[in-house]
Motif scaffolding. Structure first.
Motif, mmCIF file in Angstrom:
data_model
loop_
_atom_site.group_PDB
_atom_site.id
_atom_site.type_symbol
_atom_site.label_atom_id
_atom_site.label_comp_id
_atom_site.label_asym_id
_atom_site.label_seq_id
_atom_site.Cartn_x
_atom_site.Cartn_y
_atom_site.Cartn_z
ATOM 1 N N ALA A 446 0.832 -1.206 0.000
ATOM 2 C CA ALA A 446 0.000 0.000 0.000
ATOM 3 C C ALA A 446 0.868 1.257 0.000
ATOM 4 N N VAL A 447 1.965 1.238 0.765
ATOM 5 C CA VAL A 447 2.875 2.388 0.799
ATOM 6 C C VAL A 447 3.523 2.596 -0.559
ATOM 7 N N LEU A 448 4.038 1.536 -1.158
ATOM 8 C CA LEU A 448 4.722 1.640 -2.447
ATOM 9 C C LEU A 448 3.790 2.137 -3.534
ATOM 10 N N GLU A 449 2.541 1.674 -3.516
ATOM 11 C CA GLU A 449 1.603 2.048 -4.575
ATOM 12 C C GLU A 449 1.010 3.432 -4.378
ATOM 13 N N ALA A 450 1.178 3.999 -3.181
ATOM 14 C CA ALA A 450 0.664 5.345 -2.913
ATOM 15 C C ALA A 450 1.726 6.425 -3.115
ATOM 16 N N GLU A 451 3.000 6.008 -3.320
ATOM 17 C CA GLU A 451 4.088 6.972 -3.462
ATOM 18 C C GLU A 451 3.870 7.870 -4.681
ATOM 19 N N GLN A 452 4.122 9.167 -4.504
ATOM 20 C CA GLN A 452 4.048 10.135 -5.590
ATOM 21 C C GLN A 452 5.309 10.977 -5.623
ATOM 22 N N PRO A 453 5.978 11.074 -6.769
ATOM 23 C CA PRO A 453 5.686 10.333 -7.995
ATOM 24 C C PRO A 453 5.978 8.845 -7.815
ATOM 25 N N PRO A 454 5.292 7.997 -8.561
ATOM 26 C CA PRO A 454 5.451 6.552 -8.358
ATOM 27 C C PRO A 454 6.785 6.049 -8.891
ATOM 28 N N ALA A 455 7.333 5.057 -8.234
ATOM 29 C CA ALA A 455 8.507 4.346 -8.742
ATOM 30 C C ALA A 455 8.112 2.922 -9.110
ATOM 31 N N PHE A 456 7.385 2.258 -8.202
ATOM 32 C CA PHE A 456 6.860 0.915 -8.467
ATOM 33 C C PHE A 456 5.570 1.067 -9.273
ATOM 34 N N ARG A 457 5.648 0.830 -10.570
ATOM 35 C CA ARG A 457 4.498 1.051 -11.448
ATOM 36 C C ARG A 457 3.760 -0.260 -11.712
ATOM 37 N N PRO A 458 2.435 -0.268 -11.670
ATOM 38 C CA PRO A 458 1.672 -1.492 -11.910
ATOM 39 C C PRO A 458 1.958 -2.056 -13.304
ATOM 40 N N LEU A 459 2.160 -3.355 -13.372
ATOM 41 C CA LEU A 459 2.456 -4.017 -14.637
ATOM 42 C C LEU A 459 1.152 -4.279 -15.390
ATOM 43 N N THR A 460 1.057 -3.789 -16.599
ATOM 44 C CA THR A 460 -0.130 -3.993 -17.433
ATOM 45 C C THR A 460 0.302 -4.511 -18.808
ATOM 46 N N PRO A 461 -0.613 -5.157 -19.550
ATOM 47 C CA PRO A 461 -0.230 -5.713 -20.854
ATOM 48 C C PRO A 461 0.325 -4.680 -21.831
#
Length: 469
Positions: A446-461
């Motif tokens: 939750a912490v990683l995904e809330a970081e702004q600007p993001p570093a850990f970006r969700p993987l999508t197709p």
């Protein structure tokens, strides 16, 4: 050979950790059919013998590691690809024969490899789902128990799954006591080279004398801080049992620009040191929210280049896991550069030949009693803990079997421990991006995904596929 069908239904009511996680086009339920299953024996049989574990192998508990590759448009039938994989696998096992054996106990109760030519369980499967519909960023849903083989026996197993779109997912699982990621990478490239060119060049070394203890043994007190005999572990504190779903597995990507930015913020530290510092701060933020006082971060160090040039093709485990421990309050008050300096402080002493020789001697002094890395004893020590295992040598672009490079590849290690595990590795794009496999507490995710600007970006197709229409 036999065939059976298994219907895979994914939990639809799963709680999402971040509203930005894309779900458009993702299928949470699909059918996997095992079309054929067999055991692939080595093409050339060797006399049966036992291969001892090295002292560094003995530091690993029994656990399996997975790795998978996604091929977007092989332009071959599943049957044709399976035939190529089967023949080349049999050839590869003639050279990398421990992967075709079994782990057994010796007279002292220690594990060793029985090189008996048992072979590798190989399943050919079909899934009525397209590659673009798989939520690879959430491998709990998309990979585990579906595309990843179920290892029942032996050291290594394989599943090749054809997809509705014509794509292929090749997944393997291996016993970590027998090989580390470096060794598995050697095998995967050797196997794919056999399939593509008819020969492989990375010949393995199984010479255990390269990791023989010194005589007399030279024990360093520093090793006692990093590893502990199992019998010396303190009893875990009395506290409520951890929730069964406390941890989740995720796959992210980090752009090359973000990696460079992290490194530039840490006053010249390496990319891995900067990444580890960033993750440690996120861990501390989650620990603070959970009311924990301590926060520990570790890193896996490969000792091959530290020991000798002869270790370059060594097959086995050559790993150490140094770590640092800090109070959450202190860590939360530090800048990224300061945290990176702390990472460097506990990481560098474990990157020397003397450290690895001392670790070999330390294990020898405690045999046959098993030992374990202290960083993994999170429940006994208290606080939050995580280990970064660099997979930057992951040869994703080299694992092609004659039908093109993978569109995506990742390790998969939902190991079930109470410490987090994060593994950055190169993206199949070859552009400097990292793919990051993460086994973490939900609070850290939750912490990683809330970081702004993001570093850990969700993987999508749309990140890894050339055609998602």
């Amino acid at each position: 050979m036999h065939s059976h069908t298994a219907t895979v239904s994914v939990r639809r009511a799963r709680t999402r950790l971040a509203s930005h996680r894309p779900t458009m086009g993702v299928r949470r339920s699909y059918t996997v059919t095992i079309r054929a299953a067999e055991t692939i024996a080595p093409a050339e049989r060797r006399p049966e013998h036992r291969l001892p574990m090295s002292n560094l192998d003995l530091l690993l508990p029994p656990m399996d590691v997975g790795v998978f590759f996604c091929y977007e448009k092989p332009m071959r039938s599943l049957e044709a690809m399976v035939a190529v994989l089967s023949v080349s696998l049999a050839q590869a096992l003639s050279t990398y024969y421990p992967f075709g054996g079994e782990v057994v106990a010796n007279s002292l109760g220690e594990p060793e490899v029985l090189c008996n030519g048992r072979g590798v369980d190989f399943a050919a499967a079909y899934a009525d789902v397209e590659l673009r519909e798989l939520a690879l960023g959430d491998p709990d849903d998309s990979v585990e128990g579906k595309l990843m083989p179920k290892k029942k026996a032996g050291v290594f197993c394989v599943q090749a799954t054809g997809l509705k779109c014509g794509g292929l997912v090749l997944a393997c699982k291996f016993d970590h006591r027998v090989a580390d990621a470096y060794s598995a990478n050697m095998f995967l490239v050797f196997w794919s080279d056999l399939a593509t060119f008819g020969h492989g060049t990375r010949l393995p070394s199984f010479c255990r004398t390269l990791l023989s203890p010194r005589l007399p043994l030279r024990i360093h007190a520093s090793i006692d801080r990093l590893f502990v005999p199992v019998s010396s572990l303190p009893p875990p504190p009395i506290r409520p049992p951890l929730p069964a779903d406390l941890f989740v597995n995720r796959i992210y990507y980090i752009t090359n620009a973000d990696i460079v930015s992290l490194q530039s913020s840490t006053r010249g530290r390496t990319k891995v040191e900067a990444f580890t510092a960033y993750l440690w701060r996120a861990l501390a933020k989650a620990a603070e929210a959970e009311g924990e006082r301590w926060c520990r971060m570790g890193a896996v160090v490969d000792g091959r280049t530290r020991l000798s040039a002869a270790m370059g093709n060594y097959f086995g485990n050559v790993l150490s896991i140094p770590f640092g421990s800090m109070e959450v309050a202190e860590l939360r008050g530090m800048g990224l550069g300061e945290v990176a300096e702390r990472v460097r402080g506990w990481l560098r002493p474990a990157t020397t030949e003397d450290h690895f020789r001392a670790l070999v001697d330390w294990v020898e002094a405690h045999r046959p009693e098993p030992a374990v890395a202290r960083i993994y004893m999170g429940e006994a020590e208290g606080g939050l803990a995580c280990v970064v295992s660099s997979g930057r040598a992951f040869p994703v672009q080299e694992v092609e079997f004659g039908w093109g490079k993978p569109a995506f590849g990742s390790y998969h290690f939902p190991w079930g421990g109470t410490s987090g595990y994060v593994m950055p590795m190169p993206s199949a794009r070859g552009n400097g991006d990292w793919i990051v496999y993460a086994h973490l507490r939900k609070s850290v995710v939750a912490v990683l995904e809330a970081e702004q600007p993001p570093a850990f970006r969700p993987l999508t197709p749309d990140y890894y596929l050339t055609d998602i229409n």
